[in-house]
Design a protein around this motif. Structure first.
Motif, PDB file in Angstrom:
ATOM      1  N   ARG A  70      61.547  39.127  57.580  1.00 27.30           N
ATOM      2  CA  ARG A  70      62.061  39.885  56.416  1.00 27.30           C
ATOM      3  C   ARG A  70      63.495  39.451  56.032  1.00 27.30           C
ATOM      4  NH1 ARG A  70      58.727  43.146  59.304  1.00 27.30           N
ATOM      5  NH2 ARG A  70      57.082  44.157  58.106  1.00 27.30           N
TER       6      ARG A  70
ATOM      7  N   ASP B  59      60.016  42.730  47.688  1.00 26.06           N
ATOM      8  CA  ASP B  59      59.578  43.990  48.320  1.00 26.06           C
ATOM      9  C   ASP B  59      60.681  44.482  49.249  1.00 26.06           C
ATOM     10  OD1 ASP B  59      56.696  45.436  48.942  1.00 26.06           O
ATOM     11  OD2 ASP B  59      58.074  45.492  50.672  1.00 26.06           O
ATOM     12  N   ILE B  60      60.975  45.773  49.186  1.00 22.11           N
ATOM     13  CA  ILE B  60      62.017  46.329  50.064  1.00 22.11           C
ATOM     14  C   ILE B  60      61.452  46.402  51.487  1.00 22.11           C
ATOM     15  CG2 ILE B  60      63.529  48.303  50.469  1.00 22.11           C
ATOM     16  CD1 ILE B  60      63.294  48.972  47.483  1.00 22.11           C
TER      17      ILE B  60
ATOM     18  N   LEU C 171      65.542  52.886  45.333  1.00 23.13           N
ATOM     19  CA  LEU C 171      64.759  52.110  44.361  1.00 23.13           C
ATOM     20  C   LEU C 171      65.567  51.871  43.084  1.00 23.13           C
ATOM     21  CD1 LEU C 171      61.252  53.775  44.763  1.00 23.13           C
ATOM     22  CD2 LEU C 171      61.780  51.373  45.128  1.00 23.13           C
TER      23      LEU C 171
ATOM     24  N   HIS D 274      62.557  61.367  50.740  1.00 22.00           N
ATOM     25  CA  HIS D 274      61.967  60.707  49.568  1.00 22.00           C
ATOM     26  C   HIS D 274      62.986  60.525  48.427  1.00 22.00           C
ATOM     27  CE1 HIS D 274      58.207  59.367  47.740  1.00 22.00           C
ATOM     28  NE2 HIS D 274      58.678  59.860  46.600  1.00 22.00           N
TER      29      HIS D 274
ATOM     30  N   HIS E  55      60.835  47.591  55.246  1.00 24.31           N
ATOM     31  CA  HIS E  55      60.744  48.857  56.013  1.00 24.31           C
ATOM     32  C   HIS E  55      61.113  50.074  55.167  1.00 24.31           C
ATOM     33  CE1 HIS E  55      60.055  46.457  59.508  1.00 24.31           C
ATOM     34  NE2 HIS E  55      61.256  45.873  59.467  1.00 24.31           N
ATOM     35  N   PHE E  56      60.607  50.117  54.012  1.00 30.22           N
ATOM     36  CA  PHE E  56      60.962  51.226  53.107  1.00 30.22           C
ATOM     37  C   PHE E  56      60.373  52.541  53.585  1.00 30.22           C
ATOM     38  CE2 PHE E  56      60.938  53.358  48.817  1.00 30.22           C
ATOM     39  CZ  PHE E  56      62.318  53.422  48.708  1.00 30.22           C
ATOM     40  N   LYS E  57      59.260  52.446  54.287  1.00 29.50           N
ATOM     41  CA  LYS E  57      58.623  53.665  54.813  1.00 29.50           C
ATOM     42  C   LYS E  57      59.579  54.345  55.813  1.00 29.50           C
ATOM     43  CE  LYS E  57      54.311  55.158  57.068  1.00 29.50           C
ATOM     44  NZ  LYS E  57      54.949  56.351  57.468  1.00 29.50           N
TER      45      LYS E  57
ATOM     46  N   ARG F 155      59.206  46.791  37.753  1.00 29.03           N
ATOM     47  CA  ARG F 155      58.790  47.438  39.004  1.00 29.03           C
ATOM     48  C   ARG F 155      57.276  47.294  39.023  1.00 29.03           C
ATOM     49  NH1 ARG F 155      59.081  53.741  40.510  1.00 29.03           N
ATOM     50  NH2 ARG F 155      58.435  53.578  42.703  1.00 29.03           N
TER      51      ARG F 155
ATOM     52  N   LYS G 171      57.856  38.121  54.956  1.00 33.68           N
ATOM     53  CA  LYS G 171      57.792  39.352  55.774  1.00 33.68           C
ATOM     54  C   LYS G 171      57.516  38.970  57.223  1.00 33.68           C
ATOM     55  CE  LYS G 171      58.003  42.851  52.717  1.00 33.68           C
ATOM     56  NZ  LYS G 171      58.829  44.007  52.790  1.00 33.68           N
TER      57      LYS G 171
ATOM     58  N   GLY H  15      55.214  50.910  43.583  1.00 40.87           N
ATOM     59  CA  GLY H  15      55.877  51.362  44.813  1.00 40.87           C
ATOM     60  C   GLY H  15      57.246  50.759  44.976  1.00 40.87           C
ATOM     61  N   GLU H  16      57.439  50.064  46.123  1.00 40.48           N
ATOM     62  CA  GLU H  16      58.751  49.463  46.379  1.00 40.48           C
ATOM     63  C   GLU H  16      58.725  47.975  46.104  1.00 40.48           C
ATOM     64  OE1 GLU H  16      56.460  49.465  48.390  1.00 40.48           O
ATOM     65  OE2 GLU H  16      56.834  48.458  50.293  1.00 40.48           O
TER      66      GLU H  16
ATOM     67  N   ASP I 107      64.157  57.297  46.401  1.00 36.26           N
ATOM     68  CA  ASP I 107      64.198  57.084  44.940  1.00 36.26           C
ATOM     69  C   ASP I 107      65.534  56.465  44.521  1.00 36.26           C
ATOM     70  OD1 ASP I 107      61.697  58.026  44.620  1.00 36.26           O
ATOM     71  OD2 ASP I 107      62.253  59.960  43.723  1.00 36.26           O
TER      72      ASP I 107
ATOM     73  N   ASN J 203      62.451  55.918  53.988  1.00 34.87           N
ATOM     74  CA  ASN J 203      61.982  57.186  53.394  1.00 34.87           C
ATOM     75  C   ASN J 203      61.897  58.263  54.450  1.00 34.87           C
ATOM     76  OD1 ASN J 203      61.614  57.220  50.653  1.00 34.87           O
ATOM     77  ND2 ASN J 203      59.588  56.295  50.701  1.00 34.87           N
TER      78      ASN J 203
HETATM   79  N1  LIG Z   1      60.928  57.281  47.557  1.00 34.62           N
HETATM   80  C1  LIG Z   1      59.931  56.569  47.108  1.00 34.62           C
HETATM   81  N2  LIG Z   1      59.126  55.953  47.933  1.00 34.62           N
HETATM   82  C2  LIG Z   1      58.114  55.188  47.516  1.00 34.62           C
HETATM   83  C3  LIG Z   1      57.889  55.056  46.138  1.00 34.62           C
HETATM   84  N3  LIG Z   1      56.809  54.218  45.984  1.00 34.62           N
HETATM   85  C4  LIG Z   1      56.399  53.839  47.227  1.00 34.62           C
HETATM   86  N4  LIG Z   1      57.197  54.423  48.164  1.00 34.62           N
HETATM   87  C5  LIG Z   1      57.122  54.334  49.582  1.00 34.62           C
HETATM   88  O1  LIG Z   1      57.302  52.997  50.020  1.00 34.62           O
HETATM   89  C6  LIG Z   1      56.704  52.890  51.270  1.00 34.62           C
HETATM   90  C7  LIG Z   1      56.000  51.590  51.366  1.00 34.62           C
HETATM   91  O2  LIG Z   1      55.592  51.442  52.699  1.00 34.62           O
HETATM   92  P1  LIG Z   1      54.867  50.158  53.247  1.00 34.62           P
HETATM   93  O3  LIG Z   1      53.887  49.699  52.227  1.00 34.62           O
HETATM   94  O4  LIG Z   1      54.383  50.471  54.588  1.00 34.62           O
HETATM   95  O5  LIG Z   1      55.982  49.084  53.362  1.00 34.62           O
HETATM   96  P2  LIG Z   1      57.358  49.081  54.119  1.00 34.62           P
HETATM   97  O6  LIG Z   1      57.544  50.319  54.889  1.00 34.62           O
HETATM   98  O7  LIG Z   1      58.449  48.768  53.133  1.00 34.62           O
HETATM   99  O8  LIG Z   1      57.136  47.916  55.115  1.00 34.62           O
HETATM  100  P3  LIG Z   1      57.255  46.403  54.759  1.00 34.62           P
HETATM  101  O9  LIG Z   1      57.002  46.202  53.292  1.00 34.62           O
HETATM  102  O10 LIG Z   1      56.244  45.779  55.597  1.00 34.62           O
HETATM  103  O11 LIG Z   1      58.628  46.019  55.122  1.00 34.62           O
HETATM  104  C8  LIG Z   1      55.749  54.065  51.434  1.00 34.62           C
HETATM  105  O12 LIG Z   1      56.272  54.960  52.401  1.00 34.62           O
HETATM  106  C9  LIG Z   1      55.719  54.709  50.086  1.00 34.62           C
HETATM  107  O13 LIG Z   1      55.613  56.094  50.176  1.00 34.62           O
HETATM  108  C10 LIG Z   1      58.730  55.758  45.240  1.00 34.62           C
HETATM  109  O14 LIG Z   1      58.583  55.722  44.042  1.00 34.62           O
HETATM  110  N5  LIG Z   1      59.742  56.491  45.768  1.00 34.62           N
END
Ligand SMILES: Nc1nc2c(ncn2[C@@H]2O[C@H](COP(=O)(O)OP(=O)(O)OP(=O)(O)O)[C@@H](O)[C@H]2O)c(=O)[nH]1
Length: 523
Positions: A515, A397-398, A417, A410, A400-402, A436, A511, A439-440, A414, A405
């Motif tokens: 992380r 899992d990536i 990803l 966004h 802090h992907f939120k 995949r 995590k 999500g991430e 992508d 983003n």
């Molecule tokens: N750009 C993009 N964002 C995505 C995609 N799928 C999921 N996301 C984003 O990935 C983020 C996942 O957030 P969280 O589940 O909070 O996880 P996180 O921010 O990576 O936090 P941790 O996993 O706890 O490190 C969300 O903001 C989703 O919108 C995608 O296909 N493209």
């Protein structure tokens, strides 16, 4: 009449009275014959008058001779009456014939003139006999001779003309028969050639059906092209030809040839833009056909733009004379149809391939999707249960992907990803499945890999991701990190149903532990 009146008649038969009657009868029948002749010739002009005349004179002849024979009248007394009637009749006939004289044929005119001469002598003879003019010998026989000569010469002339016409007719008929025979022979030859063509068409049609069925059974486009190449000569022989396939560089490369092909007529390579021939259309009547027939094999969803996926070049078929135009048009139409059918079948195959790919692939990263992963997991689980070989599962899992983003947008997310997806693809073996998972989140299944090997691979990946700068629109963004949870059958869980939960829990622990790390679970 001449014989009966001459002394020679008595040498034939000594019956003076009979000869008298014969002479009178033939004399009385002269106007009958003349009127009948004119009745025939002047049928459009006064047919009634001539009809009446010959009937009247015939009745007179019968009546006069009959009455004389039964002794009711004396034969000699009938002559003056006849002479009067003959004079009137001759005048009427001369009048009628004179009016139409110019319209008669030459031989008719000649015959009429000889009749007129004879009639003239007869009238003169009558005039002498009845004392209208002093006695003088009238050469009636000369008139009769002239008449007879006219009849004979006309008959001879007619005979000659008929023979000549017959000869001409024979020659003409022979010529016509020869022409007809030649035409019939050509037609027979054409029909034989046509039936051969139809038989060829039907056998080729069966072969085409077999090829289409074979293409439908193929799984990939490359497989289908291999089959197509082996089938093309079978389909198009005895016509020589070549098949070209579009290369990535946009050129058409000759991949197959059959029959007698020269490089001049069928080059090894054709440029897709410059030297590609125009496709041949089905020729209409009297339209000439080029030496090489060109057909485009279009495979529609194959991303070639407007360009055909393949080009078929055939030399112009050599057909029997008389069948060339019809046969060439038929062959061109058939090849068109066959190439189109093959193109449609290949297009269906590509569509099927694409659909299949889409249903098992993630559109963004090009990795396998969750559906495929689940199927693969079920399959590998069976293999491991049977063979006892380990099966490792990585959940990644990536981090802090939120935030990433939110900070970069966004689209940058992508791209990130995709980048992580590419790295994942490079870090694992071809026999491993990377997907995949949503999500991430990514999942990797490593058949045959024990827990430690899987952990080491995950750690190497974590380090690589953390050390790879993320370039987006030419700008370097902060590097990403990933966390991974690793579980392995049978080291982490003896129960396959628990393997996912074990990997998930390991990821959760990674995590929570800060992380950018890997946690592997073992029992
Ligand atoms: N750009 C993009 N964002 C995505 C995609 N799928 C999921 N996301 C984003 O990935 C983020 C996942 O957030 P969280 O589940 O909070 O996880 P996180 O921010 O990576 O936090 P941790 O996993 O706890 O490190 C969300 O903001 C989703 O919108 C995608 O296909 N493209």
């Amino acid at each position: 009449m001449l014989v009966a009146e001459s002394q020679a008649s008595l040498l034939i038969a000594y019956a003076p009275l009979t000869w008298d009657y014969l002479a009178a009868g033939s004399y009385y029948l002269i106007p009958v014959a003349l009127a009948l002749l004119l009745h025939q010739w002047l049928s459009e002009h006064r047919p009634l008058l001539m009809g009446w005349l010959w009937k009247f004179h015939l009745m007179f002849a019968v009546a006069a001779l009959g009455l004389a024979l039964v002794g009711a009248v004396d034969l000699s007394s009938t002559f003056p009456v006849f002479d009067g009637l003959l004079l009137v009749s001759l005048l009427l006939m001369a009048g009628s014939a004179g009016v139409r004289f110019k319209r008669l044929y030459l031989e008719q005119q000649a015959l009429l003139l000889s009749c007129a001469l004879l009639a003239g002598f007869l009238v003169a003879d009558m005039a002498v006999a009845h004392g209208f003019i002093p006695w003088a010998p009238v050469p009636v026989s000369w008139g009769a001779l002239a008449f007879s000569l006219a009849v004979v010469s006309i008959s001879v002339w007619h005979y000659g003309r008929t023979q000549k016409a017959l000869q001409e007719l024979t020659v003409d008929l022979e010529q016509k028969v020869a022409e007809r025979t030649e035409r019939a022979e050509t037609m027979v030859q054409r029909e034989v050639a046509r039936s051969r063509l139809l038989a060829l068409e039907s056998s080729k049609g069966q072969k085409l059906a077999g090829v289409i069925a074979g293409l439908q059974d193929c799984f990939t486009l490359d497989q289908a092209f291999d089959l197509l190449l082996s089938a093309l000569p079978v389909l198009y022989l005895p016509t020589d030809g070549c098949f070209y396939r579009l290369t990535k560089a946009g050129q058409y490369e000759r991949v197959l040839s059959w029959g007698r092909v020269t490089e001049q007529a069928f080059p090894l390579v054709m440029d897709g833009h410059v030297s590609l021939l125009e496709p041949t259309t089905v020729p209409v009547r009297h339209q000439s056909v080029p030496e090489q027939l060109c057909f485009y094999l279009r495979v529609e969803p194959d991303n070639n733009g407007d360009r055909p996926a393949g080009v078929l070049l055939l030399s112009r078929p050599e057909l029997a004379e008389g069948l060339a135009e019809y046969g060439t048009a038929r062959i061109v139409a058939w090849v068109h149809q066959s190439v189109e059918k093959m193109g449609i079948t290949l297009s269906g195959l590509v569509l099927r391939e694409q659909l299949q790919r889409f249903s098992y692939e993630d559109g963004l990263t090009g990795l396998k999707n969750r559906r495929h992963f689940d199927e693969f997991f079920r399959h590998e689980r069976e293999v491991s249960l049977r063979t006892g070989s380990p099966l490792s599962l990585l959940m990644l899992d990536i981090d802090h992907f939120k935030v990433f983003n939110d900070d970069h947008g966004h689209e940058a997310g992508d791209e990130a990803l995709k980048m992580v997806g590419d790295m994942l693809g490079q870090y694992f073996r071809g026999s491993d499945t990377v997907c995949r998972y949503g999500g991430e989140e990514f999942a990797v299944l490593m058949p045959g890999a024990p827990l430690d090997e899987a952990r080491l691979r995950a750690e190497a990946l974590c380090t690589a991701v953390a050390n790879t700068p993320m370039i987006y629109q030419g700008k370097a963004l902060s590097a990403l990190t990933i966390s991974a949870g690793v579980a392995c059958w049978p080291e982490s869980s003896a129960d396959f149903d628990e393997l996912f939960r074990a990997a998930d829990q390991a990821l959760y622990r990674a995590k929570n532990a800060g992380r950018n790390r890997v946690v592997a679970t073992s029992v």
